[in-house]
Design a protein around this motif. Structure first.
Motif, PDB file in Angstrom:
ATOM      1  N   SER A   1       0.796  -1.228   0.000  1.00 17.08           N
ATOM      2  CA  SER A   1       0.000   0.000   0.000  1.00 17.08           C
ATOM      3  C   SER A   1       0.827   1.276   0.000  1.00 17.08           C
ATOM      4  O   SER A   1       0.400   2.297   0.533  1.00 17.08           O
TER       5      SER A   1
ATOM      6  N   GLN B   1       1.927   4.647  -1.154  1.00 16.02           N
ATOM      7  CA  GLN B   1       1.176   5.658  -1.897  1.00 16.02           C
ATOM      8  C   GLN B   1       2.108   6.657  -2.572  1.00 16.02           C
ATOM      9  O   GLN B   1       3.201   6.916  -2.104  1.00 16.02           O
TER      10      GLN B   1
ATOM     11  N   LYS C   1       0.902  11.279  -1.452  1.00 14.95           N
ATOM     12  CA  LYS C   1       0.283  10.984  -0.161  1.00 14.95           C
ATOM     13  C   LYS C   1      -0.058  12.266   0.596  1.00 14.95           C
ATOM     14  O   LYS C   1       0.720  13.213   0.632  1.00 14.95           O
ATOM     15  N   CYS C   2      -1.212  12.253   1.213  1.00 13.89           N
ATOM     16  CA  CYS C   2      -1.651  13.382   2.036  1.00 13.89           C
ATOM     17  C   CYS C   2      -0.718  13.531   3.238  1.00 13.89           C
ATOM     18  O   CYS C   2      -0.284  12.530   3.814  1.00 13.89           O
TER      19      CYS C   2
ATOM     20  N   THR D   1       0.740  14.032   6.989  1.00  7.98           N
ATOM     21  CA  THR D   1       0.337  13.449   8.274  1.00  7.98           C
ATOM     22  C   THR D   1       0.786  14.374   9.396  1.00  7.98           C
ATOM     23  O   THR D   1       1.422  15.406   9.147  1.00  7.98           O
TER      24      THR D   1
ATOM     25  N   ASN E   1      -8.367  15.977   0.917  1.00  9.93           N
ATOM     26  CA  ASN E   1      -7.658  14.770   0.505  1.00  9.93           C
ATOM     27  C   ASN E   1      -8.512  13.936  -0.440  1.00  9.93           C
ATOM     28  O   ASN E   1      -9.710  13.778  -0.256  1.00  9.93           O
TER      29      ASN E   1
ATOM     30  N   PRO F   1      -6.740   7.603  -1.760  1.00 13.93           N
ATOM     31  CA  PRO F   1      -5.312   7.239  -1.846  1.00 13.93           C
ATOM     32  C   PRO F   1      -4.964   6.668  -3.220  1.00 13.93           C
ATOM     33  O   PRO F   1      -5.754   5.950  -3.835  1.00 13.93           O
TER      34      PRO F   1
ATOM     35  N   TYR G   1      -2.233   4.328  -4.986  1.00 12.22           N
ATOM     36  CA  TYR G   1      -1.212   3.344  -4.646  1.00 12.22           C
ATOM     37  C   TYR G   1      -0.294   3.070  -5.839  1.00 12.22           C
ATOM     38  O   TYR G   1      -0.757   2.908  -6.973  1.00 12.22           O
TER      39      TYR G   1
END
Length: 175
Positions: free
Chosen positions: A95, A97, A100-101, A103, A139, A142, A144
């Motif tokens: 998974s 990504q 990616k958003c 964090t 967002n 996702p 991948y």
């Protein structure tokens, strides 16, 4: 439509022959097995077996996103029938990504760069938590790396619900 299932498991050599698959092993070592299969049997030329570096109970740290991507691209993806649906679990290395958003660990400047890249308007006076909330509110689904590679080759990916190995028939083979 062909359905292909991919997954990995391990074998403790204490319970197997001392020499397995032409890999010389000593008692108590682990072999990690990565493979794919479906209604037509195992995917030809998709088997990967290698020695684990440690004998801990969890073998998942032995595989990473880059190694999985290399195996996936070179082995099953190159040998599956056209327009297959590939089914797999959501292990972290499956998974990885792109785009990616951010964090809670992302630096303020990087969150701002993400917002600019996605053309999301923000005030430069906003604090890091506010910027992060803005990024998360905007967002997208996702994206991948593995899914993108599969689509480029004419395949589709189907990701199983987390913690549901019972939905992946290849788990029955491992058992």
């Amino acid at each position: 439509m062909n359905l292909g299932y991919i997954d990995e498991t391990w074998i403790d050599t204490a319970y197997t022959a001392k020499k397995c698959c032409n890999i010389k092993m000593s008692r108590g070592q682990r072999l990690i097995i990565v493979h794919g299969g479906g209604m037509l049997g195992f995917v030809p030329n998709a088997l990967l077996i290698y020695k684990a570096k440690s004998c801990t109970g969890d073998y998942h740290h032995e595989m990473n996103g880059e190694n999985f991507k290399k195996w996936f691209t070179e082995k099953p993806l190159s040998n599956l029938p056209e327009k297959s649906v590939i089914i797999m679990d959501n292990a972290s290395y499956h998974s990885v990504q792109f785009d990616k958003c951010p964090t809670t660990n992302t630096k303020k400047a990087d969150i701002q760069a993400y917002l600019r890249l996605h053309e999301i308007q923000f005030d430069n006076k906003l604090l890091r938590p506010q910027l992060l909330a803005l990024a998360k509110a905007n967002n997208q689904t996702p994206k991948y790396v593995i899914d993108n590679i599969a689509r480029e080759r004419g395949h589709e990916m189907l990701r199983l619900q987390p913690y549901h190995p019972d939905l992946n028939p290849i788990e029955l083979i491992w058992n």
